[in-house]
Design a protein around this motif. Structure first.
Motif, PDB file in Angstrom:
ATOM      1  N   LEU A  85       0.869  -1.150  -0.005  1.00 25.09           N
ATOM      2  CA  LEU A  85      -0.029   0.030  -0.148  1.00 25.09           C
ATOM      3  C   LEU A  85       0.745   1.262   0.147  1.00 25.09           C
ATOM      4  O   LEU A  85       1.736   1.096   0.887  1.00 25.09           O
ATOM      5  CB  LEU A  85      -0.911  -0.104   1.078  1.00 25.09           C
ATOM      6  CG  LEU A  85      -1.710   1.178   1.564  1.00 25.09           C
ATOM      7  CD1 LEU A  85      -2.715   1.614   0.485  1.00 25.09           C
ATOM      8  CD2 LEU A  85      -2.301   1.156   2.922  1.00 25.09           C
ATOM      9  N   TYR A  86       0.618   2.298  -0.934  1.00 25.03           N
ATOM     10  CA  TYR A  86       1.173   3.599  -0.758  1.00 25.03           C
ATOM     11  C   TYR A  86       0.097   4.299  -0.196  1.00 25.03           C
ATOM     12  O   TYR A  86      -1.040   4.515  -0.693  1.00 25.03           O
ATOM     13  CB  TYR A  86       1.631   4.087  -2.256  1.00 25.03           C
ATOM     14  CG  TYR A  86       1.741   5.572  -1.937  1.00 25.03           C
ATOM     15  CD1 TYR A  86       3.411   5.778  -1.674  1.00 25.03           C
ATOM     16  CD2 TYR A  86       1.090   6.414  -2.314  1.00 25.03           C
ATOM     17  CE1 TYR A  86       3.448   7.290  -1.340  1.00 25.03           C
ATOM     18  CE2 TYR A  86       1.358   7.663  -1.873  1.00 25.03           C
ATOM     19  CZ  TYR A  86       2.439   8.197  -1.678  1.00 25.03           C
ATOM     20  OH  TYR A  86       2.798   9.523  -1.290  1.00 25.03           O
ATOM     21  N   LEU A  87       0.736   5.266   0.622  1.00 27.51           N
ATOM     22  CA  LEU A  87      -0.249   5.985   1.644  1.00 27.51           C
ATOM     23  C   LEU A  87       0.498   7.402   1.763  1.00 27.51           C
ATOM     24  O   LEU A  87       1.484   7.448   1.953  1.00 27.51           O
ATOM     25  CB  LEU A  87      -0.578   5.305   2.820  1.00 27.51           C
ATOM     26  CG  LEU A  87      -1.724   5.962   3.625  1.00 27.51           C
ATOM     27  CD1 LEU A  87      -2.936   5.336   2.896  1.00 27.51           C
ATOM     28  CD2 LEU A  87      -1.721   5.486   4.884  1.00 27.51           C
ATOM     29  N   THR A  88      -0.578   8.447   1.217  1.00 27.44           N
ATOM     30  CA  THR A  88      -0.167   9.903   1.722  1.00 27.44           C
ATOM     31  C   THR A  88      -1.348  10.182   2.679  1.00 27.44           C
ATOM     32  O   THR A  88      -2.437  10.073   2.568  1.00 27.44           O
ATOM     33  CB  THR A  88      -0.330  10.825   0.609  1.00 27.44           C
ATOM     34  OG1 THR A  88       0.579  10.612  -0.633  1.00 27.44           O
ATOM     35  CG2 THR A  88       0.050  12.290   1.198  1.00 27.44           C
ATOM     36  N   TYR A  89      -0.875  10.594   3.921  1.00 29.07           N
ATOM     37  CA  TYR A  89      -1.620  10.821   4.947  1.00 29.07           C
ATOM     38  C   TYR A  89      -1.380  12.050   5.840  1.00 29.07           C
ATOM     39  O   TYR A  89      -0.053  12.167   6.119  1.00 29.07           O
ATOM     40  CB  TYR A  89      -1.510   9.565   5.976  1.00 29.07           C
ATOM     41  CG  TYR A  89      -2.219   9.613   7.546  1.00 29.07           C
ATOM     42  CD1 TYR A  89      -3.195   8.900   7.660  1.00 29.07           C
ATOM     43  CD2 TYR A  89      -1.535  10.010   8.400  1.00 29.07           C
ATOM     44  CE1 TYR A  89      -3.836   8.839   8.871  1.00 29.07           C
ATOM     45  CE2 TYR A  89      -2.115  10.159   9.659  1.00 29.07           C
ATOM     46  CZ  TYR A  89      -3.080   9.422   9.987  1.00 29.07           C
ATOM     47  OH  TYR A  89      -3.661   9.459  11.166  1.00 29.07           O
ATOM     48  N   VAL A 135      -6.125  11.956   2.798  1.00 30.54           N
ATOM     49  CA  VAL A 135      -5.604  10.720   2.436  1.00 30.54           C
ATOM     50  C   VAL A 135      -5.549  10.152   1.061  1.00 30.54           C
ATOM     51  O   VAL A 135      -6.563  10.592   0.439  1.00 30.54           O
ATOM     52  CB  VAL A 135      -6.259   9.145   3.320  1.00 30.54           C
ATOM     53  CG1 VAL A 135      -7.765   9.128   2.883  1.00 30.54           C
ATOM     54  CG2 VAL A 135      -5.532   8.208   3.375  1.00 30.54           C
ATOM     55  N   TYR A 136      -4.613   9.708   0.663  1.00 30.78           N
ATOM     56  CA  TYR A 136      -4.463   9.469  -0.776  1.00 30.78           C
ATOM     57  C   TYR A 136      -3.565   7.903  -0.695  1.00 30.78           C
ATOM     58  O   TYR A 136      -2.684   8.011  -0.185  1.00 30.78           O
ATOM     59  CB  TYR A 136      -3.558  10.345  -1.633  1.00 30.78           C
ATOM     60  CG  TYR A 136      -3.322   9.780  -3.169  1.00 30.78           C
ATOM     61  CD1 TYR A 136      -4.256   9.970  -4.005  1.00 30.78           C
ATOM     62  CD2 TYR A 136      -2.100   9.440  -3.314  1.00 30.78           C
ATOM     63  CE1 TYR A 136      -3.827   9.477  -5.285  1.00 30.78           C
ATOM     64  CE2 TYR A 136      -1.702   9.061  -4.626  1.00 30.78           C
ATOM     65  CZ  TYR A 136      -2.500   9.009  -5.749  1.00 30.78           C
ATOM     66  OH  TYR A 136      -2.194   8.739  -6.926  1.00 30.78           O
ATOM     67  N   GLY A 137      -4.445   7.052  -1.619  1.00 33.93           N
ATOM     68  CA  GLY A 137      -3.591   5.698  -1.518  1.00 33.93           C
ATOM     69  C   GLY A 137      -3.903   4.876  -2.705  1.00 33.93           C
ATOM     70  O   GLY A 137      -5.178   4.854  -3.347  1.00 33.93           O
ATOM     71  N   TYR A 173      -9.347   5.931   4.528  1.00 37.35           N
ATOM     72  CA  TYR A 173      -8.348   5.731   5.243  1.00 37.35           C
ATOM     73  C   TYR A 173      -8.428   4.332   5.552  1.00 37.35           C
ATOM     74  O   TYR A 173      -7.567   3.362   5.590  1.00 37.35           O
ATOM     75  CB  TYR A 173      -7.818   6.625   6.366  1.00 37.35           C
ATOM     76  CG  TYR A 173      -6.766   6.217   7.180  1.00 37.35           C
ATOM     77  CD1 TYR A 173      -5.462   5.788   6.936  1.00 37.35           C
ATOM     78  CD2 TYR A 173      -7.305   5.637   8.789  1.00 37.35           C
ATOM     79  CE1 TYR A 173      -4.498   5.418   7.742  1.00 37.35           C
ATOM     80  CE2 TYR A 173      -6.029   5.012   9.374  1.00 37.35           C
ATOM     81  CZ  TYR A 173      -4.944   4.850   8.924  1.00 37.35           C
ATOM     82  OH  TYR A 173      -4.022   4.642   9.646  1.00 37.35           O
ATOM     83  N   LEU A 208      -8.467   1.662   2.762  1.00 39.06           N
ATOM     84  CA  LEU A 208      -7.053   1.454   2.199  1.00 39.06           C
ATOM     85  C   LEU A 208      -6.417   0.428   3.044  1.00 39.06           C
ATOM     86  O   LEU A 208      -5.580  -0.183   2.868  1.00 39.06           O
ATOM     87  CB  LEU A 208      -6.404   2.768   2.129  1.00 39.06           C
ATOM     88  CG  LEU A 208      -6.896   3.730   0.974  1.00 39.06           C
ATOM     89  CD1 LEU A 208      -6.367   5.065   1.005  1.00 39.06           C
ATOM     90  CD2 LEU A 208      -6.389   2.878  -0.276  1.00 39.06           C
TER      91      LEU A 208
END
Length: 137
Positions: free
Chosen positions: A69-73, A83-85, A109, A112
């Motif tokens: 999982l790639y996550l921008t939090y 959140v972006y994933g 979130y 994801l």
């Protein structure tokens, strides 16, 4: 107070590929799953394209994992703001998903994180999001 994360979570232990560029943090995770986490400061606050994320995963050797999982939090005062994933589970890609609406961001979130088998309770009390886990102050 703001807390920001951008990077990968992998549901298995992956050996670090060697010396990492400055600022990248590589950590083993023991709960709520056994795996690997990688913090990528160059993606903080952003929504990198699926191609950029896939290229970073391959470069780091994470693409060979069964689930990543790639996550921008982004979090402010204990509340998730953004959140972006995206990721892959059993070689099936999912995302990208992006949310900043207060009434939907927590559910997005948690959905994801569920891709890695992390329960809602564990996602909302996620040890890698505790200050200092990545070596930041």
């Amino acid at each position: 107070m703001t807390y920001r994360f951008a990077g990968f979570f992998v549901a298995q232990r992956i050996e670090c590929p060697g010396p990492l560029p400055e600022g990248i943090a590589w950590r083993e995770i023991s709960r709520p799953f056994t795996g690997t986490g990688v913090r990528l400061p160059e993606f903080l606050g952003g929504s990198p394209s699926a191609e950029e994320v896939s290229a970073a995963a391959e470069k780091l050797g994470l693409g060979r994992s069964d689930a990543w999982l790639y996550l921008t939090y982004d979090c402010w005062g204990g509340q998730i703001d953004f959140v972006y994933g995206l990721g892959s589970k059993n070689s099936i890609p999912f995302g990208p998903v992006e949310e900043d609406a207060r009434e939907r961001v927590v559910d997005t979130y948690c959905a994801l994180m569920q891709e890695l088998g992390v329960s809602r309770l564990d996602a909302l009390n996620f040890e890698p999001f505790e200050r200092g886990f990545w070596g930041e102050s």
